[in-house]
Design an enzyme around this catalytic site. Structure first.
Site, PDB file in Angstrom:
ATOM      1  N   LYS A  73       0.812  -1.221   0.000  1.00 37.33           N
ATOM      2  CA  LYS A  73       0.000   0.000   0.000  1.00 37.33           C
ATOM      3  C   LYS A  73       0.852   1.281   0.000  1.00 37.33           C
ATOM      4  CE  LYS A  73      -4.051  -2.118   2.197  1.00 37.33           C
ATOM      5  NZ  LYS A  73      -5.124  -1.925   3.208  1.00 37.33           N
ATOM      6  N   ARG A 127       2.426  -6.291   9.345  1.00 37.70           N
ATOM      7  CA  ARG A 127       1.671  -5.174   9.933  1.00 37.70           C
ATOM      8  C   ARG A 127       2.199  -4.787  11.308  1.00 37.70           C
ATOM      9  NH1 ARG A 127      -3.858  -7.531   7.418  1.00 37.70           N
ATOM     10  NH2 ARG A 127      -4.055  -6.159   5.609  1.00 37.70           N
ATOM     11  N   TYR A 187     -12.333  -1.860  -4.229  1.00 38.36           N
ATOM     12  CA  TYR A 187     -12.858  -2.037  -2.863  1.00 38.36           C
ATOM     13  C   TYR A 187     -14.377  -1.937  -2.804  1.00 38.36           C
ATOM     14  CZ  TYR A 187      -8.319  -2.069  -0.433  1.00 38.36           C
ATOM     15  OH  TYR A 187      -7.083  -2.405   0.062  1.00 38.36           O
ATOM     16  N   THR A 238      -5.443  -7.115  10.600  1.00 38.44           N
ATOM     17  CA  THR A 238      -5.719  -5.850   9.901  1.00 38.44           C
ATOM     18  C   THR A 238      -5.285  -4.646  10.736  1.00 38.44           C
ATOM     19  OG1 THR A 238      -7.629  -6.860   8.820  1.00 38.44           O
ATOM     20  CG2 THR A 238      -7.562  -4.455   8.845  1.00 38.44           C
ATOM     21  N   ARG A 242      -1.888 -14.329   4.651  1.00 35.48           N
ATOM     22  CA  ARG A 242      -2.608 -13.665   5.746  1.00 35.48           C
ATOM     23  C   ARG A 242      -1.844 -13.790   7.063  1.00 35.48           C
ATOM     24  NH1 ARG A 242      -7.313 -11.814   4.178  1.00 35.48           N
ATOM     25  NH2 ARG A 242      -8.369 -11.795   6.190  1.00 35.48           N
ATOM     26  N   HIS A 288      -2.346  -5.411   1.561  1.00 35.55           N
ATOM     27  CA  HIS A 288      -3.653  -6.052   1.384  1.00 35.55           C
ATOM     28  C   HIS A 288      -3.409  -7.462   0.885  1.00 35.55           C
ATOM     29  CE1 HIS A 288      -7.657  -7.013  -0.153  1.00 35.55           C
ATOM     30  NE2 HIS A 288      -7.035  -7.475  -1.227  1.00 35.55           N
ATOM     31  N   GLU A 312      -9.633 -10.453  -7.862  1.00 31.43           N
ATOM     32  CA  GLU A 312      -8.645  -9.390  -7.641  1.00 31.43           C
ATOM     33  C   GLU A 312      -7.452  -9.521  -8.600  1.00 31.43           C
ATOM     34  OE1 GLU A 312      -9.811  -8.648  -2.953  1.00 31.43           O
ATOM     35  OE2 GLU A 312      -7.849  -9.495  -3.408  1.00 31.43           O
ATOM     36  N   ASN A 351      -2.193   0.320   6.665  1.00 29.14           N
ATOM     37  CA  ASN A 351      -1.695  -0.942   7.228  1.00 29.14           C
ATOM     38  C   ASN A 351      -0.789  -1.720   6.263  1.00 29.14           C
ATOM     39  OD1 ASN A 351      -3.699  -1.831   5.539  1.00 29.14           O
ATOM     40  ND2 ASN A 351      -4.724  -3.134   7.033  1.00 29.14           N
TER      41      ASN A 351
END
Ligand code: CMP
Length: 139
Positions: A10, A103, A50, A92, A86, A116, A127, A113
């Site tokens: 990000k 993170r 999103y 998150t 993940r 994604h 995606e 954060n």
């Protein structure tokens, strides 16, 4: 099974030159970067990506942030890639992320954060297709 998942580094992370440090975490976890490109999304493009969060109170802020600076869009491949990614990302909210996760180490807030990652095979497929053509996926 070998899976593919979609990942974004990000704007908060690209702005702080963390692309390499984050990719090192993925590769150390056994995830292979089979596609990658740096792009600067428009707010409309972020909004489309999103769209599932359209009704959320943070949607406008999320789309502004995701179009505020370049992102790195990626496809990661490996054994159970969705769950593994993940795990490497962490929760998150960085305040709840486990030690050693991306993170925990790099995220600034629940919005900023750093990464994604897709949450399921169906969303991963959608995606990946939003950002990459089949020809761009190089295992
Ligand atoms: P991501 O996995 O990219 O999917 C949706 C994003 O919305 C999520 O990561 C967070 O960065 C962001 N998000 C979730 N909750 C909030 C919140 N309360 N305020 C701002 N952004 C949020």
């Amino acid at each position: 099974a070998i899976q593919r998942t979609f990942s974004i580094i990000k704007p908060d992370a690209t702005a702080r030159n963390l692309t390499g440090a984050i990719n090192a975490k993925f590769e150390e976890a056994g995830l292979r970067i089979v596609a990658q490109k740096r792009i600067h999304l428009t707010k409309a493009q972020a909004g489309e990506f999103y769209k599932v969060h359209e009704a959320r109170p943070f949607y406008d802020e999320l789309c502004s942030f995701m179009s505020s600076a370049p992102i790195v869009a990626q496809v990661l491949e490996g054994e159970d890639a969705i769950a593994k990614n993940r795990e490497v990302m962490g929760a998150t909210n960085p305040a709840e992320a486990a030690e050693g996760t991306i993170r925990k180490e790099f995220a600034l807030s629940i919005g900023e954060n750093s990464v994604h990652g897709s949450d399921a095979p169906e969303t991963a497929a959608v995606e990946i297709a939003y950002f990459f053509s089949g020809l761009e996926l190089v295992g």
